[in-house]
Design an enzyme around this catalytic site. Structure first.
Site, PDB file in Angstrom:
ATOM      1  N   ASP A   3       0.867  -1.176   0.000  1.00  0.00           N
ATOM      2  CA  ASP A   3       0.000   0.000   0.000  1.00  0.00           C
ATOM      3  C   ASP A   3       0.902   1.224   0.000  1.00  0.00           C
ATOM      4  OD1 ASP A   3      -3.195   0.338   1.331  1.00  0.00           O
ATOM      5  OD2 ASP A   3      -1.914   2.095   1.014  1.00  0.00           O
ATOM      6  N   THR A  37     -18.556   4.696  -4.324  1.00  0.00           N
ATOM      7  CA  THR A  37     -19.523   5.323  -5.227  1.00  0.00           C
ATOM      8  C   THR A  37     -18.981   6.694  -5.630  1.00  0.00           C
ATOM      9  OG1 THR A  37     -21.274   4.181  -4.020  1.00  0.00           O
ATOM     10  CG2 THR A  37     -21.952   6.001  -5.433  1.00  0.00           C
ATOM     11  N   THR A  63     -14.718  -5.115  -5.822  1.00  0.00           N
ATOM     12  CA  THR A  63     -15.994  -5.298  -6.513  1.00  0.00           C
ATOM     13  C   THR A  63     -16.110  -4.270  -7.627  1.00  0.00           C
ATOM     14  OG1 THR A  63     -16.988  -6.083  -4.502  1.00  0.00           O
ATOM     15  CG2 THR A  63     -18.486  -5.386  -6.222  1.00  0.00           C
ATOM     16  N   LEU A  99     -22.278  -8.535  -7.644  1.00  0.00           N
ATOM     17  CA  LEU A  99     -23.298  -7.497  -7.470  1.00  0.00           C
ATOM     18  C   LEU A  99     -24.652  -8.137  -7.183  1.00  0.00           C
ATOM     19  CD1 LEU A  99     -22.459  -4.942 -10.346  1.00  0.00           C
ATOM     20  CD2 LEU A  99     -21.745  -4.902  -7.960  1.00  0.00           C
ATOM     21  N   CYS A 111     -20.857  -2.508   1.263  1.00  0.00           N
ATOM     22  CA  CYS A 111     -21.175  -3.232   0.023  1.00  0.00           C
ATOM     23  C   CYS A 111     -22.596  -3.072  -0.485  1.00  0.00           C
ATOM     24  CB  CYS A 111     -20.907  -4.719   0.216  1.00  0.00           C
ATOM     25  SG  CYS A 111     -19.165  -5.075   0.387  1.00  0.00           S
ATOM     26  N   ARG A 140     -32.360  -3.228  16.685  1.00  0.00           N
ATOM     27  CA  ARG A 140     -31.838  -4.536  16.280  1.00  0.00           C
ATOM     28  C   ARG A 140     -32.616  -5.697  16.890  1.00  0.00           C
ATOM     29  NH1 ARG A 140     -28.236  -4.263  11.971  1.00  0.00           N
ATOM     30  NH2 ARG A 140     -27.372  -2.175  12.027  1.00  0.00           N
TER      31      ARG A 140
HETATM   32  C1  UDX Z   1     -21.969  -8.252   2.775  1.00  0.00           C
HETATM   33  C2  UDX Z   1     -22.204  -9.672   2.231  1.00  0.00           C
HETATM   34  O1  UDX Z   1     -22.868 -10.457   3.224  1.00  0.00           O
HETATM   35  C3  UDX Z   1     -20.897 -10.300   1.840  1.00  0.00           C
HETATM   36  O2  UDX Z   1     -21.126 -11.577   1.265  1.00  0.00           O
HETATM   37  C4  UDX Z   1     -20.199  -9.402   0.843  1.00  0.00           C
HETATM   38  O3  UDX Z   1     -18.952  -9.937   0.507  1.00  0.00           O
HETATM   39  C5  UDX Z   1     -20.027  -8.016   1.408  1.00  0.00           C
HETATM   40  O4  UDX Z   1     -21.285  -7.490   1.817  1.00  0.00           O
HETATM   41  P1  UDX Z   1     -21.157  -7.201   5.093  1.00  0.00           P
HETATM   42  O5  UDX Z   1     -21.544  -5.892   4.483  1.00  0.00           O
HETATM   43  O6  UDX Z   1     -19.842  -7.328   5.751  1.00  0.00           O
HETATM   44  O7  UDX Z   1     -21.215  -8.341   3.977  1.00  0.00           O
HETATM   45  O8  UDX Z   1     -22.237  -7.571   6.201  1.00  0.00           O
HETATM   46  P2  UDX Z   1     -23.636  -8.376   6.245  1.00  0.00           P
HETATM   47  O9  UDX Z   1     -23.550  -9.386   7.306  1.00  0.00           O
HETATM   48  O10 UDX Z   1     -24.063  -8.842   4.918  1.00  0.00           O
HETATM   49  O11 UDX Z   1     -24.638  -7.258   6.772  1.00  0.00           O
HETATM   50  C6  UDX Z   1     -24.982  -6.097   6.009  1.00  0.00           C
HETATM   51  C7  UDX Z   1     -26.009  -5.256   6.746  1.00  0.00           C
HETATM   52  O12 UDX Z   1     -27.288  -5.883   6.757  1.00  0.00           O
HETATM   53  C8  UDX Z   1     -25.656  -5.004   8.217  1.00  0.00           C
HETATM   54  O13 UDX Z   1     -25.952  -3.658   8.545  1.00  0.00           O
HETATM   55  C9  UDX Z   1     -26.557  -5.963   8.948  1.00  0.00           C
HETATM   56  O14 UDX Z   1     -26.810  -5.561  10.268  1.00  0.00           O
HETATM   57  C10 UDX Z   1     -27.788  -5.929   8.068  1.00  0.00           C
HETATM   58  N1  UDX Z   1     -28.633  -7.121   8.219  1.00  0.00           N
HETATM   59  C11 UDX Z   1     -28.156  -8.350   7.877  1.00  0.00           C
HETATM   60  C12 UDX Z   1     -29.918  -6.984   8.690  1.00  0.00           C
HETATM   61  O15 UDX Z   1     -30.367  -5.881   9.013  1.00  0.00           O
HETATM   62  N2  UDX Z   1     -30.703  -8.105   8.802  1.00  0.00           N
HETATM   63  C13 UDX Z   1     -30.271  -9.349   8.461  1.00  0.00           C
HETATM   64  O16 UDX Z   1     -31.046 -10.304   8.579  1.00  0.00           O
HETATM   65  C14 UDX Z   1     -28.943  -9.466   8.001  1.00  0.00           C
END
Ligand code: UDX
Length: 445
Positions: free
Chosen positions: A17, A77, A115, A204, A259, A425
């Site tokens: 980096d 973005t 991505t 995506l 993501c 939550r």
């Molecule tokens: C996500 C994808 O899961 C992962 O496969 C990809 O590589 C990157 O994006 P991440 O963003 O790290 O991963 O977290 P994730 O566990 O998917 O949660 C995303 C958001 O959704 C969080 O804010 C979480 O709290 C929320 N969420 C998740 C809910 O509100 N309800 C759920 O049932 C699951």
């Protein structure tokens, strides 16, 4: 890269980096200073660092000596120009490709780990192939499906590893080389190979489908609140249908993270740029529902506090976008805080892992009010008790396990009565909270 190093002692892994401070942090003796908090990561770094895992700022040297290069720069973005607010900013990808093109003297496999929009590999190829020094590059797409907070476990036991490559003998050879790296610990039936475009689009699409489930259940949460149904009960009932499945059906104050929103906006932008308005509108609705959920949560707080929060102290437990991470990108907490601060609420935040500078940076980035006002209206404290004392409402923004273990009776004695808990939550026991004396409001119940 740490997991690749752990599982492949024969492979030398260099993480490079330009940012000296970040590399220094990765090399820090004190593992608490690693730039990322992720359960299990520090031990793996410790096991492998300076054996076959190296962190350095010698970017050119690493490019020269590598057989495989993972491009893992960020693709935020865009905040300017064409596609502003929707498209992915490929500036860092292009800079990386140009640097590789300039420095490389031997053939290399280039792996897109970031991505990217579909067909970015084409742009990469065109930059790399015009170096004029005869070096051959094979471009592979290898999207990362790990989730934060469970990254190490997800990497050690992935549902699948996806590798997209060119349909040519050289392409197939490159795919095989990368498959062998993962093959050290991932069973071969879980290593999926496709063409490059399918691989790029799958990433995506996976995120769009996951986010869509959260928005779908969140839309039902509002209906539950007006009809007397309970969203957790509904989620459980539908999740037992094996065609639907139980995961990602937890109603919440809204999804966050680096993501979901970014990738869906990207998908929407791509669809629109091909003139596919119906497709674009369909996926955009997942984002609109998520925005609605965040503002709905803020509005519930305001209306339950007699329609005014001006000058009231409101406690936020949690700022990270989910538990077990210090990442705050797109966290619902930022938007809920902003909405309440617009109503002149005074917010006190406690999060076990997020630093105060990050919280202020998140608010300043929104540009809703001056940095001075952000610091005047929001305070970050180091203990939950201090956060809750003399508060008019306690709001749960992240599902940290420790929040469940608090002495809620003691908290009840410390807050202003009548006392409310707004659980974004649904992690606290509503009956217990009501028995203590709190007015408990969860999502969708
Ligand atoms: C996500 C994808 O899961 C992962 O496969 C990809 O590589 C990157 O994006 P991440 O963003 O790290 O991963 O977290 P994730 O566990 O998917 O949660 C995303 C958001 O959704 C969080 O804010 C979480 O709290 C929320 N969420 C998740 C809910 O509100 N309800 C759920 O049932 C699951």
């Amino acid at each position: 890269m740490t997991v690749i190093a752990e599982k492949n002692p024969h492979i030398k892994v260099s993480v490079v980096d330009m940012n000296q401070a970040r590399i220094d942090a990765w090399n820090d003796e004190n593992l608490d200073n690693l730039p990322i908090f992720e359960p299990g990561l520090a031990e793996l770094v410790k096991n492998n660092r300076n054996k076959n895992l190296f962190f350095s700022t010698e970017v050119d040297e690493a490019i020269r000596t590598a057989d495989i290069i993972f491009i893992s720069v960020n693709t935020p973005t865009k905040t300017y120009g064409r596609g502003k607010g929707m498209a992915a900013d490929l500036k860092y990808i292009e800079l990386c490709a140009r640097q590789i093109a300039r420095v490389a003297q031997t053939d290399k496999i280039i792996v897109e780990k970031s991505t990217l929009p579909v067909r970015t590999a084409q742009a990469l190829k065109s930059i790399l192939d015009h170096t004029g020094n005869g070096v051959q590059f094979q471009i592979l797409s290898n999207p990362e499906f790990l989730a934060e907070g469970t990254a190490i476990a997800d990497l050690l036991h992935p549902d699948r590893v996806l590798i997209g490559g060119e349909e040519s003998p050289e392409g197939r050879e490159a795919i095989q080389t990368l498959s062998d790296v993962y093959g050290s610990w991932v069973p071969s039936d879980k290593i999926l190979t496709t063409n490059v475009w399918s691989s790029e689009l799958s990433k995506l699409t996976a995120n769009a489908f996951l986010a869509q489930r959260v928005s779908s259940i969140n839309s039902i949460s509002e209906l539950c609140e007006v009809t007397g149904a309970n969203v957790d009960e509904v989620a459980r009932a539908i999740g037992m249908d094996s065609r639907i499945g139980p995961k990602f059906l937890k109603a919440s104050v809204g999804f966050g993270g680096s993501c979901f929103q970014k990738d869906i906006l990207n998908l929407v932008y791509i669809a629109r740029s091909y003139g596919l308005e119906a497709v674009a509108d369909y996926w955009e609705q997942v984002i609109l529902m998520n925005d609605h959920q965040k503002s709905r949560f803020a509005n519930t707080i305001i209306s339950n506090l007699y329609n005014t929060v001006s000058g009231k102290k409101i406690t936020f437990l949690g700022w990270a976008f989910k538990k077990d991470t210090n990442d705050t990108r797109e966290s619902a907490a930022i938007y809920v805080a902003d909405a309440l601060m617009n109503e002149h609420a005074e917010i006190t935040v406690y999060d076990p892992k997020v630093r105060p500078e990050q919280i202020y940076a998140d608010l300043d980035y929104l540009n809703s009010r001056s940095p001075e006002d952000n610091r005047r209206l929001l305070r970050v404290v180091e203990s939950p008790m201090e956060a809750c004392a003399d508060s008019h409402a306690v709001c749960i923004l992240t599902e940290w396990e420790e929040f469940k273990t608090y002495d809620w009776e003691a908290i009840y004695h410390a807050v202003v009565k009548p006392a409310s808990v707004f659980d974004g939550r649904n992690i606290l026991d509503s009956k217990k909270m009501n028995a203590i004396g709190f007015q408990y409001r969860g999502i969708g119940s």
